[in-house]
Design a protein around this motif. Structure first.
Motif, PDB file in Angstrom:
ATOM      1  N   ASN A 479       0.725  -1.118   0.090  1.00 56.46           N
ATOM      2  CA  ASN A 479      -0.052   0.146   0.092  1.00 56.46           C
ATOM      3  C   ASN A 479       0.763   1.382  -0.003  1.00 56.46           C
ATOM      4  OD1 ASN A 479      -2.349   1.426   2.426  1.00 56.46           O
ATOM      5  ND2 ASN A 479      -2.433   1.449   0.257  1.00 56.46           N
ATOM      6  N   THR A 480       0.698   2.115  -0.949  1.00 55.44           N
ATOM      7  CA  THR A 480       1.567   3.252  -1.082  1.00 55.44           C
ATOM      8  C   THR A 480       0.788   4.545  -0.805  1.00 55.44           C
ATOM      9  OG1 THR A 480       2.813   2.066  -2.905  1.00 55.44           O
ATOM     10  CG2 THR A 480       3.095   4.408  -2.761  1.00 55.44           C
ATOM     11  N   ALA A 481       1.536   5.694  -0.199  1.00 53.95           N
ATOM     12  CA  ALA A 481       0.494   6.926   0.324  1.00 53.95           C
ATOM     13  C   ALA A 481       0.515   7.630  -1.176  1.00 53.95           C
ATOM     14  CB  ALA A 481       2.136   7.651   0.838  1.00 53.95           C
ATOM     15  N   SER A 482      -0.454   8.634  -0.996  1.00 55.69           N
ATOM     16  CA  SER A 482      -0.921   9.411  -2.142  1.00 55.69           C
ATOM     17  C   SER A 482      -0.038  10.426  -2.370  1.00 55.69           C
ATOM     18  CB  SER A 482      -2.366  10.064  -1.534  1.00 55.69           C
ATOM     19  OG  SER A 482      -1.823  11.147  -1.039  1.00 55.69           O
ATOM     20  N   HIS A 483      -0.304  11.064  -3.856  1.00 55.65           N
ATOM     21  CA  HIS A 483       0.415  11.830  -4.374  1.00 55.65           C
ATOM     22  C   HIS A 483       0.073  13.361  -4.207  1.00 55.65           C
ATOM     23  CE1 HIS A 483       4.461  13.202  -6.239  1.00 55.65           C
ATOM     24  NE2 HIS A 483       3.489  14.210  -6.983  1.00 55.65           N
ATOM     25  N   CYS A 484      -1.053  13.301  -3.247  1.00 57.07           N
ATOM     26  CA  CYS A 484      -1.724  14.616  -2.963  1.00 57.07           C
ATOM     27  C   CYS A 484      -1.401  15.208  -1.600  1.00 57.07           C
ATOM     28  CB  CYS A 484      -3.227  14.832  -3.195  1.00 57.07           C
ATOM     29  SG  CYS A 484      -4.114  13.623  -2.338  1.00 57.07           S
TER      30      CYS A 484
END
Length: 567
Positions: A479-484
């Motif tokens: 699971n990867t963090a958002s780019h916002c």
């Protein structure tokens, strides 16, 4: 776990890492990457100071952590390993029409970042800088294998507007973007509203953000909304559907007459009395559609007249797929970016020889943020997995011999196993069941050739080992963090055969190409992309938990090779 790749680089980075790992994991070995430049193995954004509005600088990179939760690697595997696939995961880009009337920014003191982000006016510029980073890397840091593809795992748009979809296509394919709607000669959003609820960057107004140290930046809004050229990916890309690509603000169900009218109308609600705002925020959190509509209807609050824009019309899932299939949007390919003209938002694709990708549609057409799978999709998935598995387990745990050959399988979706809890029936198919993340985990564990499930949605870096008493029935969830929201990461994933009865998945986090240091007087494309990161770090709703810990960052995830391990 064993810690490899780069020694502790001193100071803050070392201290933070030591706190997150057991003492037995704090051993370093020789450098293992082909190259580290441009990745978080080399440098990572680090804040200066300890209070107020904090500037960022280049901090020491994060080392590689070998995770042996599910399998044990043997010495010398670096010299034997064969790369099988290399790709990049984008997730939760949230390309935002920041002036849309169909947004609930005024709820942000109650609802948090999902309602309003101080940096969101710069979302297209920030995403384009991430594309620049991928283009400059071009290959995986551990194998040197050129990227086979990029996958965007959902919430590519913020409010499923046609104009946001156009920006998404231009960010990924390249072209000129004008991140502006309504009257293109002026800004008509909350950031020049004069309300103390929001950062008014061009005004001396002491709003709640400036009270926290945010700067006044003359010319910011004009610069943020002017046309710019997006470079576009040089690598084929695939797309996965997310709840923000399907619902109002990723929450309320689509096709509600009142809200659909708001999208393209000339009235924007910029404030609401505290009592009404609290009732609305609670209704949205609890999925109470009746109360939400009643509050919106009865408590209009502070209203601003804005310029109507038909480009803000919400798109349907069918229109989303059609946009990907449009030859004008092929870009670096493939045609359709995974989607076929089948009416479904799930599909499979060949990642590389012997490696199959499966992109799922985990959104629930009934609305609300959390997800699930339909019975039809789950049945399709089970049949597809059986067709690419020479051996698998039935629902009772008995080994079944299948076809003559295996393919390694990578699963992609927007939602995580823990966020697939929305079992409301599909309004178009109310008789059909919906299935949870726990059910999907149980299905995937029946197929030893499923190696990983890659997803987003939570805006958090987290890697979970889904173990099983039969070792070959285990897999990793990445699971990867958002780019916002900060840390605005994407992730490089490399699959290798270690030729010792195991495979490894190398996961390396990357940041955009923007510099770490900002200059409030630099309103160039590069300067604004850097400010996008810094504003996200300082956003009043930023959360340190989104960063994750060392076992969620740069890792080698080891698994037994499915065809060599027997129960």
């Amino acid at each position: 776990m064993r810690l490899n790749r780069r020694g502790f680089l001193g100071g803050m980075g070392a201290a933070a890492l030591a706190l997150s790992l057991p003492a037995t994991a704090l051993a370093t070995t020789r450098q293992r990457a082909v190259r580290t430049a441009g990745t978080t193995l080399d440098t990572v954004a680090m804040p200066l100071g300890d209070s107020g509005y904090r500037r960022l600088t280049a901090g020491p990179g994060w080392p590689l952590l070998v995770r042996e939760d599910l399998g044990t690697g043997s010495p010398g595997r670096d010299d034997r390993r064969t790369p099988l696939a290399s790709f990049v995961q984008f997730t939760d880009l949230h390309l935002v029409d920041a002036q849309s009337p169909a947004r609930f920014e005024y709820l942000h003191p109650l609802a948090g970042a999902g309602a309003h982000r101080v940096q969101e006016t710069l979302s297209a510029l920030g995403a384009s800088s991430l594309v620049q980073r991928v283009n400059s890397l071009a290959s995986g840091p551990y194998t040197g294998r050129p990227f086979d593809f990029v996958v965007a795992t959902g919430d590519n748009t913020d409010n499923h507007e046609l104009v946001e979809l156009d920006w998404m296509m231009s960010v990924l394919n390249g072209g000129t973007i004008t991140p502006n709607t309504g009257d293109l000669s002026r800004f008509e959003g909350v950031q020049n509203s004069g309300s103390k609820l929001f950062w008014n960057p061009e005004s001396p107004l002491l709003d709640r953000y400036k009270q926290a140290g945010f700067p006044q930046v003359p010319g910011f809004l004009a610069a943020a909304t002017r046309p710019f050229t997006a470079p576009g990916l040089r690598t084929p890309w695939y797309s996965t559907f997310g709840n923000h690509d399907d619902s109002v603000e990723g929450t309320l169900p689509a096709n509600i007459a009142l809200l659909d009218k708001l999208y393209t109308g000339g009235v924007k609600i910029e404030g609401m009395d505290d009592s009404a705002a609290e009732r609305l925020a609670t209704a949205l959190a609890e999925g109470d559609l009746v109360t939400a509509i009643a509050v919106l209807t009865a408590n209009i609050g502070s209203v601003r007249e804005v310029t109507a824009d038909p480009r803000r019309k919400p798109f349907t899932p069918a229109q989303y797929i059609a946009a990907h299939l449009d030859p004008a949007n092929t870009g670096p390919g493939p045609v359709g970016h995974g989607y076929r003209d089948t009416g479904t938002a799930y599909y499979s694709f060949q990642v590389a020889p012997g490696v199959l990708g499966i992109s799922l549609d985990s959104t629930n057409p009934a609305g609300w943020a959390e997800g699930s799978l339909s019975t039809r999709q789950l049945t399709w998935l089970e049949g597809l997995l059986k067709s690419v598995s020479s051996r698998y387990y039935d629902a009772d745990g008995h080994l079944v011999r299948g076809g003559s050959g295996d393919q390694h399988v990578l699963i992609f979706s927007h939602h995580t196993s823990g966020s697939m809890t929305n079992l409301l029936p599909d309004p178009a198919r109310p008789w059909e069941g919906r299935h949870s993340g726990a059910e999907l985990v149980a299905l995937l564990q029946r197929f030893p050739n499923v190696l990983a499930w890659v997803n987003g949605h939570t805006h958090v870096n987290r890697i979970t080992a889904h173990g099983h008493e039969v070792p070959e029935r285990s897999f990793w969830e990445i699971n990867t963090a958002s780019h916002c929201d900060y840390p605005q990461h994407a992730r490089v994933i490399e699959l290798v055969d270690n030729r010792d009865g195991t495979v490894s998945l190398f996961t390396t986090l990357i940041e955009s190409a923007a510099g770490y240091r900002t200059d409030f007087g630099d309103l160039s494309q590069a300067g604004l992309a850097a400010l996008y990161r810094e504003l996200s770090f300082n956003d009043l709703h930023a959360s340190a938990t989104r960063l994750g810990t060392a076992p969620d960052h740069n890792t080698e995830l080891i698994l037994p090779t499915p065809t060599t391990v027997r129960p």
